[in-house]
Design an enzyme around this catalytic site. Sequence first.
Site, PDB file in Angstrom:
ATOM      1  N   GLY A  14       0.807  -1.218   0.000  1.00  0.00           N
ATOM      2  CA  GLY A  14       0.000   0.000   0.000  1.00  0.00           C
ATOM      3  C   GLY A  14       0.844   1.273   0.000  1.00  0.00           C
ATOM      4  O   GLY A  14       1.927   1.314   0.592  1.00  0.00           O
ATOM      5  N   ARG A  18      -2.533   8.444   3.243  1.00  0.00           N
ATOM      6  CA  ARG A  18      -3.046   9.182   4.399  1.00  0.00           C
ATOM      7  C   ARG A  18      -1.979   9.433   5.459  1.00  0.00           C
ATOM      8  O   ARG A  18      -2.187  10.239   6.358  1.00  0.00           O
ATOM      9  CB  ARG A  18      -4.247   8.445   5.002  1.00  0.00           C
ATOM     10  CG  ARG A  18      -5.538   8.657   4.207  1.00  0.00           C
ATOM     11  CD  ARG A  18      -6.697   7.899   4.804  1.00  0.00           C
ATOM     12  NE  ARG A  18      -6.648   6.489   4.455  1.00  0.00           N
ATOM     13  CZ  ARG A  18      -7.518   5.585   4.905  1.00  0.00           C
ATOM     14  NH1 ARG A  18      -8.470   5.941   5.739  1.00  0.00           N
ATOM     15  NH2 ARG A  18      -7.419   4.321   4.532  1.00  0.00           N
TER      16      ARG A  18
END
Length: 455
Positions: A14, A18
């Site tokens: 990933g 964020r």
Amino acid sequence: MSQRSCLSIILAAGEGTRMKSAMPKVLHAIAGLPMVAHVVKAAEAAGATGVALVIGHGAEEMRKAAQKFAPTAQTFVQEKRLGTAHAVLAAREAISKGYDDILVMFGDTPLIDAQALAAARQKLAAGAAVAVIGFRPPSPSGYGRLIEKDGRLVAIREEKDCSDEEKKIGFCNAGMMAVAGRHALRLLDKVGNENAKGEFYLTDIVEIADAEGLDVVATEASFENALGINNRAELAEAEGIWQARRRREAMLSGVTLIAPETVYFSHDTEIGADTIVEPNVWFGPGVRIASGARIHAFSHIEGATIASNCDVGPFARLRPGADLRNKAKVGNFCEVKQATIEEGAKVNHLTYIGDARVGAAANIGAGTITCNYDGYSKFFTDIGEGAFVGSNSSLVAPVSIGRGGYIASGSVITESVPDDALAFGRARQKTIPGKGKELRERFASAAAARKKAAE
């Protein structure tokens, strides 16, 4: 189960947008160790005999980091992000080696513990084809629900696809699972992408296995075990949980923490029974403390070894290579780096000892420093057993102070001192009557002239 081989596939591809970081998300640290390394440690503690890291964003950085925390792990790159099943199949080569058990885990769940993983493996040993790890969050909103029937898991339903009745289910998908090795590739290859996102979802193997008549079950882990990290606020929350666990573990093993919530451990801190730790102490990586030591408030310790009955702080800093032997004392506002403080030696106040040995029962006076660096190279200072170094002395390395040597306060020592010798290394004091007043008047006059010129 101990005879069963196990491959742990850890999904770490990933991007972690964020986190708002140039560094891959799973390399952000909990207790000084990348979160993905915590996952590796849990897998190994649960009996994993092989580790496969599926990486993507920052692949080269991930490979370099993995050499430190998982040197035997295989790494596989997920070139395109097409879902969790697609990510697992990036490790097809490892899966095909014929492991008994396959553990699928996520690199951003650093609080998972070995017991939860071992429980899932136990289900495989008992005959299950798939064992999904579930948990019960305070609120199930947003999580996939585990749909069970007659003690069997029949589906994992995303919340948007749940009926009103299924939304009431509090047992949720933690994302991690164990799959019997003999079924793994076949089940994974059957996963399709006929969904709104066109992705291959790992959760689909539950219904695929159930349709084949295979045994699919769920095990339960704590909410903390399943906590995933997506941003820095959640990273801090996970750090807090990890620290609370470690503090409790330390206290139950015989360590006194006077204000536990103010003490911070690293992942590898070792601390013996009957040690007392006062408030606001920080332990960096590589600290080993034997029994009976006392660490006073506001001390910062990393890469140091502290023997039994030592006394450290308050406001002490022990840097890598600090080695305190039995009953040694390093007091307030002292710094020790790459140095041995031998048995019963005292470094009490406002002192820097670097690249040095302080012999047994030696006493180092306040304000003493070892001048170990010339801007290019480091040099060693050797202080013998029972030596006394007076306050505000500078020992210019390389230099040695012999056994029982005595250094007069305020000395700059540039030559070695023999055993039992007294050394002075300072200019002789000269007193000139009235000269102080003359200097004050001269300085005041000059200051007034500067002020007038500025106006």
